[in-house]
Design an enzyme around this catalytic site. Structure first.
Site, PDB file in Angstrom:
ATOM      1  N   LYS A  87       0.835  -1.214   0.000  1.00  0.00           N
ATOM      2  CA  LYS A  87       0.000   0.000   0.000  1.00  0.00           C
ATOM      3  C   LYS A  87       0.868   1.263   0.000  1.00  0.00           C
ATOM      4  O   LYS A  87       0.637   2.175  -0.775  1.00  0.00           O
ATOM      5  CB  LYS A  87      -0.915   0.035   1.244  1.00  0.00           C
ATOM      6  CG  LYS A  87      -1.846  -1.157   1.363  1.00  0.00           C
ATOM      7  CD  LYS A  87      -2.811  -0.989   2.525  1.00  0.00           C
ATOM      8  CE  LYS A  87      -2.161  -0.995   3.898  1.00  0.00           C
ATOM      9  NZ  LYS A  87      -1.517  -2.278   4.266  1.00  0.00           N
ATOM     10  N   ARG A 141      -8.889   0.810   9.894  1.00  0.00           N
ATOM     11  CA  ARG A 141      -8.480  -0.578  10.100  1.00  0.00           C
ATOM     12  C   ARG A 141      -9.503  -1.344  10.923  1.00  0.00           C
ATOM     13  O   ARG A 141      -9.310  -2.525  11.184  1.00  0.00           O
ATOM     14  CB  ARG A 141      -7.155  -0.610  10.843  1.00  0.00           C
ATOM     15  CG  ARG A 141      -5.933  -0.870   9.962  1.00  0.00           C
ATOM     16  CD  ARG A 141      -4.743  -0.660  10.852  1.00  0.00           C
ATOM     17  NE  ARG A 141      -3.578  -1.403  10.524  1.00  0.00           N
ATOM     18  CZ  ARG A 141      -2.505  -0.871   9.920  1.00  0.00           C
ATOM     19  NH1 ARG A 141      -2.515   0.360   9.486  1.00  0.00           N
ATOM     20  NH2 ARG A 141      -1.430  -1.607   9.750  1.00  0.00           N
ATOM     21  N   ARG A 183      11.557  -7.045   4.349  1.00  0.00           N
ATOM     22  CA  ARG A 183      11.454  -5.585   4.223  1.00  0.00           C
ATOM     23  C   ARG A 183      12.481  -4.876   5.105  1.00  0.00           C
ATOM     24  O   ARG A 183      12.686  -5.248   6.248  1.00  0.00           O
ATOM     25  CB  ARG A 183      10.050  -5.125   4.616  1.00  0.00           C
ATOM     26  CG  ARG A 183       9.906  -3.609   4.551  1.00  0.00           C
ATOM     27  CD  ARG A 183       8.479  -3.177   4.452  1.00  0.00           C
ATOM     28  NE  ARG A 183       7.765  -3.303   5.707  1.00  0.00           N
ATOM     29  CZ  ARG A 183       6.502  -2.937   5.871  1.00  0.00           C
ATOM     30  NH1 ARG A 183       5.813  -2.438   4.858  1.00  0.00           N
ATOM     31  NH2 ARG A 183       5.906  -3.079   7.033  1.00  0.00           N
ATOM     32  N   ARG A 234      12.044  -2.847  10.754  1.00  0.00           N
ATOM     33  CA  ARG A 234      11.020  -2.388  11.709  1.00  0.00           C
ATOM     34  C   ARG A 234      10.790  -3.450  12.774  1.00  0.00           C
ATOM     35  O   ARG A 234      10.744  -4.640  12.465  1.00  0.00           O
ATOM     36  CB  ARG A 234       9.704  -2.124  10.964  1.00  0.00           C
ATOM     37  CG  ARG A 234       9.633  -0.765  10.332  1.00  0.00           C
ATOM     38  CD  ARG A 234       8.443  -0.599   9.414  1.00  0.00           C
ATOM     39  NE  ARG A 234       7.160  -1.012   9.979  1.00  0.00           N
ATOM     40  CZ  ARG A 234       5.987  -0.782   9.368  1.00  0.00           C
ATOM     41  NH1 ARG A 234       5.934  -0.144   8.234  1.00  0.00           N
ATOM     42  NH2 ARG A 234       4.856  -1.194   9.922  1.00  0.00           N
ATOM     43  N   ARG A 277       0.244  -9.349  13.374  1.00  0.00           N
ATOM     44  CA  ARG A 277      -0.380  -8.334  12.511  1.00  0.00           C
ATOM     45  C   ARG A 277      -1.320  -8.978  11.496  1.00  0.00           C
ATOM     46  O   ARG A 277      -2.368  -8.424  11.173  1.00  0.00           O
ATOM     47  CB  ARG A 277       0.706  -7.521  11.798  1.00  0.00           C
ATOM     48  CG  ARG A 277       1.408  -6.573  12.742  1.00  0.00           C
ATOM     49  CD  ARG A 277       2.716  -6.120  12.192  1.00  0.00           C
ATOM     50  NE  ARG A 277       2.588  -5.128  11.148  1.00  0.00           N
ATOM     51  CZ  ARG A 277       3.498  -4.923  10.208  1.00  0.00           C
ATOM     52  NH1 ARG A 277       4.594  -5.644  10.166  1.00  0.00           N
ATOM     53  NH2 ARG A 277       3.319  -3.991   9.308  1.00  0.00           N
TER      54      ARG A 277
HETATM   55  P1  AMP Z   1       1.503   0.300   9.206  1.00  0.00           P
HETATM   56  O1  AMP Z   1       2.733   1.093   8.899  1.00  0.00           O
HETATM   57  O2  AMP Z   1       0.291   0.796   8.461  1.00  0.00           O
HETATM   58  O3  AMP Z   1       1.712  -1.193   9.045  1.00  0.00           O
HETATM   59  O4  AMP Z   1       1.179   0.546  10.759  1.00  0.00           O
HETATM   60  C1  AMP Z   1       2.097   0.191  11.754  1.00  0.00           C
HETATM   61  C2  AMP Z   1       1.395   0.078  13.100  1.00  0.00           C
HETATM   62  O5  AMP Z   1       0.816   1.348  13.458  1.00  0.00           O
HETATM   63  C3  AMP Z   1       0.227  -0.897  13.153  1.00  0.00           C
HETATM   64  O6  AMP Z   1       0.639  -2.245  13.341  1.00  0.00           O
HETATM   65  C4  AMP Z   1      -0.545  -0.356  14.357  1.00  0.00           C
HETATM   66  O7  AMP Z   1       0.100  -0.672  15.584  1.00  0.00           O
HETATM   67  C5  AMP Z   1      -0.420   1.153  14.140  1.00  0.00           C
HETATM   68  N1  AMP Z   1      -1.514   1.652  13.283  1.00  0.00           N
HETATM   69  C6  AMP Z   1      -1.394   2.199  12.043  1.00  0.00           C
HETATM   70  N2  AMP Z   1      -2.599   2.541  11.559  1.00  0.00           N
HETATM   71  C7  AMP Z   1      -3.502   2.194  12.499  1.00  0.00           C
HETATM   72  C8  AMP Z   1      -4.914   2.270  12.583  1.00  0.00           C
HETATM   73  N3  AMP Z   1      -5.655   2.767  11.571  1.00  0.00           N
HETATM   74  N4  AMP Z   1      -5.521   1.819  13.722  1.00  0.00           N
HETATM   75  C9  AMP Z   1      -4.796   1.333  14.736  1.00  0.00           C
HETATM   76  N5  AMP Z   1      -3.463   1.204  14.716  1.00  0.00           N
HETATM   77  C10 AMP Z   1      -2.806   1.635  13.615  1.00  0.00           C
END
Ligand code: AMP
Length: 209
Positions: free
Chosen positions: A13, A88, A122, A155, A166
């Protein structure tokens, strides 16, 4: 154009969003990046979310919704945006509908095996956030970002236990959004398995841009 990018972690994404912002001339809003920046800055928000993120769990809806609501009130996103990583959960989607309209929801379709392969390899630039991969997209110099010279790292939530968590969280809490938006007639599906150049072509085709 106001878009949501929906899909499991590692579906690409963020990578497509970087290309799509140029095509559509809109801002990308990545809640994950906003949270990571808060963690790096050691702000109160960062201190609150660090352990949750490291474990691969979701930050609570109230905090996340407030953050996005504030961001979407800013001038630079009134004509359009790409929401990458939000909503989410169903409550987040319902809240979003109360303060913004959405034109389309792009659903990134990829099997778990593809997610595991991508997230396991990654690597991310600590400074500019650019994504590399140990096999598919290596930096020219090991450990150093080609784009900005920043340090490349893994990460915390791309480590194996967190990846599994996740994916579970995605299936339980985020996947129901596919039906939610399909019923509203907003969903378009994209095959997220090919390389990004091919996905860009499909993206333009399905959106007619
Ligand atoms: P991402 O980079 O989108 O994979 O997000 C990394 C982490 O940020 C996720 O695993 C969550 O812990 C937190 N996070 C990001 N977006 C959300 C969301 N919309 N709702 C809740 N937690 C989020």
């Amino acid at each position: 154009m106001k878009l949501i990018f929906l899909g499991p972690p590692g579906a690409g994404k963020g990578t497509l969003a970087l290309r799509a912002v140029d095509i559509l001339k809109v801002q990308q809003i990545s809640t994950g990046s906003i949270f990571r920046a808060a963690v790096a800055a050691g702000s109160p928000l960062g201190l609150k979310v660090k352990a949750i993120m490291d474990a691969g769990k979701l930050v609570d809806d109230e905090t996340t919704i407030a953050l996005v609501k504030e961001r979407l009130a800013m001038d630079d996103v009134q004509k359009g945006y790409i929401l990458d990583g939000f909503p989410r959960t169903i409550p987040q989607a319902e809240a979003l509908a109360s303060f913004s309209t959405v034109d389309k929801v792009v659903n990134f379709d990829i099997p778990d095996s593809g997610v595991l392969e991508r997230l396991g390899g990654r690597r991310v630039c600590r400074k500019c956030g650019y994504n590399f991969h140990v096999i598919f997209n290596k930096p020219s110099k090991e450990g150093i970002c080609d784009t900005c010279g920043g340090e490349i790292y893994t990460r915390e939530d791309d480590k194996p236990e967190a990846i599994q968590k996740r994916l579970e969280v995605y299936r339980a809490q985020t996947e129901p959004l596919i039906d939610f938006y399909r019923k509203k007639g907003l969903l378009v599906d994209i095959d997220a398995r090919p390389l990004v150049d091919e996905i860009v072509i499909e993206f333009k085709k399905v959106l007619g841009v």
